[in-house]
Design a protein around this motif. Structure first.
Motif, PDB file in Angstrom:
ATOM      1  N   THR A   1       1.422   2.107 -11.201  1.00 45.57           N
ATOM      2  CA  THR A   1       2.365   2.635 -10.225  1.00 45.57           C
ATOM      3  C   THR A   1       3.554   3.236 -10.969  1.00 45.57           C
ATOM      4  O   THR A   1       4.094   2.613 -11.880  1.00 45.57           O
ATOM      5  CB  THR A   1       2.858   1.501  -9.289  1.00 45.57           C
TER       6      THR A   1
ATOM      7  N   ASN B   1      -4.477  -1.526  -6.705  1.00 48.61           N
ATOM      8  CA  ASN B   1      -4.590  -0.179  -7.240  1.00 48.61           C
ATOM      9  C   ASN B   1      -4.679  -0.282  -8.763  1.00 48.61           C
ATOM     10  O   ASN B   1      -3.711  -0.690  -9.415  1.00 48.61           O
ATOM     11  CB  ASN B   1      -3.381   0.652  -6.839  1.00 48.61           C
TER      12      ASN B   1
ATOM     13  N   SER C   1       0.830  -1.197   0.000  1.00 49.95           N
ATOM     14  CA  SER C   1       0.000   0.000   0.000  1.00 49.95           C
ATOM     15  C   SER C   1       0.874   1.259   0.000  1.00 49.95           C
ATOM     16  O   SER C   1       0.624   2.200  -0.755  1.00 49.95           O
ATOM     17  CB  SER C   1      -0.924  -0.017   1.220  1.00 49.95           C
TER      18      SER C   1
ATOM     19  N   GLY D   1       2.148   2.018  -3.291  1.00 50.27           N
ATOM     20  CA  GLY D   1       1.156   2.377  -4.297  1.00 50.27           C
ATOM     21  C   GLY D   1       0.609   1.209  -5.099  1.00 50.27           C
ATOM     22  O   GLY D   1      -0.191   1.399  -6.005  1.00 50.27           O
TER      23      GLY D   1
END
Length: 89
Positions: free
Chosen positions: A86, A82, A65, A68
């Motif tokens: 990144t 995500n 986390s 990212g």
């Protein structure tokens, strides 16, 4: 939980998952737990102190986390992949 052979972690964590479920799924993905392992048999290692393996898996989620790779919902202690790329530069 059923993880198909060849599934990528981004597919496994595509939706929001509570921290314990996400850590368990990460453990299955890494081979820490067998693919047919039942969460109910190991869930205490994520809820109680004194289980370094559970702490390590949650720590990995936190680090992902911070980097990212995952999104973290602090209020509900949930994680998901995500979807935004990144920046590795």
């Amino acid at each position: 939980m059923k993880v198909e052979d060849g599934m990528e972690l981004k597919e496994i964590l595509a939706d929001w998952r509570d921290y314990d479920d996400a850590a368990f799924r990460l453990g299955v993905f890494l081979g820490v737990f067998p693919r047919d392992q039942k969460f109910s048999k190991v869930k205490r290692m994520f809820w109680m102190a004194g289980y370094p393996l559970g702490d390590m898996l949650v720590d990995i989620l936190d680090r992902m986390s911070e980097a990212g790779v995952l999104l973290k919902d602090e209020d509900d202690a949930r994680y998901k992949w995500n979807p935004a790329p990144t920046d590795l530069s």
